[in-house]
Design a protein around this motif. Structure first.
Motif, PDB file in Angstrom:
ATOM      1  N   SER A 268       0.882  -1.338  -0.005  1.00  0.00           N
ATOM      2  CA  SER A 268       0.086   0.104  -0.094  1.00  0.00           C
ATOM      3  C   SER A 268       0.752   1.263  -0.038  1.00  0.00           C
ATOM      4  CB  SER A 268      -1.048   0.036   1.284  1.00  0.00           C
ATOM      5  OG  SER A 268      -1.037  -1.031   1.748  1.00  0.00           O
ATOM      6  N   ALA A 269       1.998   1.150   0.760  1.00  0.00           N
ATOM      7  CA  ALA A 269       2.863   2.425   0.700  1.00  0.00           C
ATOM      8  C   ALA A 269       3.342   2.571  -0.651  1.00  0.00           C
ATOM      9  CB  ALA A 269       3.838   2.011   1.930  1.00  0.00           C
ATOM     10  N   CYS A 270       3.705   1.627  -1.127  1.00  0.00           N
ATOM     11  CA  CYS A 270       4.346   1.862  -2.344  1.00  0.00           C
ATOM     12  C   CYS A 270       3.319   2.384  -3.504  1.00  0.00           C
ATOM     13  CB  CYS A 270       4.803   0.643  -3.147  1.00  0.00           C
ATOM     14  SG  CYS A 270       6.499  -0.007  -2.481  1.00  0.00           S
ATOM     15  N   GLU A 271       2.338   1.852  -3.437  1.00  0.00           N
ATOM     16  CA  GLU A 271       1.020   2.545  -4.198  1.00  0.00           C
ATOM     17  C   GLU A 271       0.789   4.101  -4.136  1.00  0.00           C
ATOM     18  OE1 GLU A 271      -2.947   0.325  -4.321  1.00  0.00           O
ATOM     19  OE2 GLU A 271      -1.788  -1.410  -4.488  1.00  0.00           O
ATOM     20  N   LEU A 272       0.940   4.040  -2.767  1.00  0.00           N
ATOM     21  CA  LEU A 272       0.707   5.751  -2.267  1.00  0.00           C
ATOM     22  C   LEU A 272       1.946   6.507  -2.793  1.00  0.00           C
ATOM     23  CD1 LEU A 272      -0.994   7.467  -0.273  1.00  0.00           C
ATOM     24  CD2 LEU A 272       0.806   7.079   1.412  1.00  0.00           C
TER      25      LEU A 272
END
Lengths: 350, 350
Positions: A268-272
């Protein structure tokens, strides 16, 4: 070695709260850094000889030699700091040569105005990482640059290791059918540093994977596993390592997306952040390429170590027809050709 | 190796006139620096293995290991540049351990916006210095920091040498009556850098003494001279080296001011700049402490080399009564006690 009592910085705030240009001048204040901080903390007899180099022994003449400068920003991040990173970075590079790291040098470039306490914390952290890896810090150097010409602390570490692999560890050694083993989940270091830099708070705290891998690698050789190739997954991440190995070995590599562990919070952090975890830097992860018949023993050996607990197979070396390439078979069965990125995914990550 | 034709930078101005953050990112542009600049110029087979470290051999197990970061300002000065300095600095540190330097690592910290041509010139200069010293550059690393977080180029070099001295080269080895030999005139490096930095023009052009000393030192061992102690005279100059040797050896040292060669133009420049040549950094000067009976052979051997042409005796190791100290007998016969300076005489001189 500092006792618990001495775990406050031995150069008191009242004397020198901050690094001055004179701390890099080779006079009294340079000596004070060595006498009060570096020598007692790193506590190696070779440091007390006060030579400009260390005179020492390696068991045989076959050695690995590596260097890395570290410019990570910020200096402290969840799971580590520039000191731990600087020790682990070079220790891991040497381990990846099929060698047992033994001696490290440390070159500091300090910025005028750096709080003395920050240097102290970083030095303590280097000591701890060196102890955990079982390496000796035997020689060093300190330079100071004016305020605005650095960024707190830059650290170069260079290292020497004794080769323990009986065969060459190299992309040239890999063979069709070899198993590709990843030592654990990917993407944590890059995301942890980026989050610390940008002041982002993720729901669950993401810690860098920064760790010395050498003891795990040494165990593979202790088990007489015929390791073909090793690579730690630093700048450029897993994808870059795979592309470089394919290109140097002239063999093709296929990895399965579904087998590559990425923690959901990292995902999720990478997506963000608009990052691809395959290209995000790790500082405590590697791949090992071994003959298929050594697969079980390799996995079981790696899993004995905290840094290898998540070890798993991610692919195989394919029979090459045409030009060698690294491909990712995606969850939905399509193939994605991996290639080097041309920009800067994450600057100053290590 | 670049041919004459290639002595223009192989990364054309039209592609990348300046270093970008992506050149340190571990992707395509990082590889381009290695493939087009570092590997062809340094041209060592170990660099082509594209490992994170070099796997190599040393003849016996007894080695010297040293590191130095270089932050000299400006990058180019009369008689040298940061590249030549970075090679000579580590080569000399290893030579001073009684070892023959063999392998160097290079860690660059580049500032975003650095002209590519500047990097190219520095790399060519490193190659030339390495050739002159007979050492191989076998492994390296490049990081890039944002504009305003560095100062063009910082270079760490670390090195490995094979010990060639049969006896320990150390202040602890010196004995009463030993001769102290200085390899040539002092103060030129510091003054040349300072003049270049401040844009000063002296009547006669002062060139840095920056040079590799290893071949001269190796010749001393070839002649079976029982060298007791060696020290190059970098930060802190001759005076600092003498004070440190006296303090480590617990022996007293007396040197004669009239025997210490300082060029008249260096003398005047020091007066103008408010510097004491005894404390000014050199990058191609050393002292050798040898038994009196080896004095003639040592001097004659050193004089065979350009860097030792001005070799001369400057003093002796005295019988110590009381605490060890280094003193200068001045031209008028008085004694001046030498001590470490506490400030920063010349920042960023190496």
């Amino acid at each position: 070695m500092p006792t618990k009592k001495q775990l406050t910085c031995p150069i008191p705030q009242s004397d020198y709260p901050k690094i001055t240009l004179a701390h890099g001048g080779g006079g009294l204040l340079s000596n004070e850094l060595v006498d009060k901080i570096f020598a007692p903390v790193f506590n190696d007899p070779l440091l007390y000889e006060r030579h400009d180099g260390a005179r020492t022994n390696v068991k045989t003449g076959e050695i690995a030699f590596s260097t890395d400068s570290h410019v990570v920003k910020p200096l402290f991040f969840p799971g580590g700091d520039i000191g731990k990173l600087a020790v682990c970075g070079t220790v891991n590079d040497i381990a990846m040569c099929g060698a047992k790291p033994e001696f490290l040098s440390v070159g500091f470039i300090l910025e005028e105005g750096l709080p003395m306490e920050t240097l102290w914390q970083v030095v303590l952290s280097m000591k701890e990482a060196a102890k955990s890896a079982g390496v000796r810090i035997v020689t060093g150097d300190t330079k100071v640059v004016e305020h605005g010409k650095g960024d707190g602390i830059y650290i170069n570490t260079s290292g020497i290791g004794q080769i323990i692999s009986p065969t060459p560890i190299s992309p040239a050694s890999i063979q069709t059918g070899d198993a590709i083993i990843l030592s654990g989940d990917i993407g944590r270091h890059g995301v942890a540093v980026m989050a610390a830099r940008e002041g982002l708070q993720f729901e669950s705290h993401i810690q860098s994977d920064c760790a010395p891998l050498n003891r795990m690698i040494e165990a593979l050789f202790d088990e007489n596993i015929e390791v073909r190739c090793l690579r730690d997954l630093t700048r450029g991440g897993l994808a870059t390592a795979l592309v470089e190995i394919a290109s140097s070995s002239k063999q093709s590599i296929e990895v399965l997306e579904t087998t590559i562990p990425v923690k959901p919070e990292v995902e999720s952090a990478c997506e963000l952040l608009g990052l691809d975890p395959l290209f995000v830097a790790n500082e405590g992860r590697c791949i090992a390429i071994v003959p298929e018949k050594a697969y079980d023993l390799t996995i079981n050996t790696m899993k004995r170590f905290a840094c290898g607990r998540g070890a798993c197979r991610i692919g195989v070396i394919e029979k090459t027809s045409g030009s060698p390439q690294a491909t990712l078979r995606t969850a939905i069965g399509t193939h994605r050709l991996l290639s080097l990125f041309s920009g800067e995914q994450l600057p100053r990550i290590c």
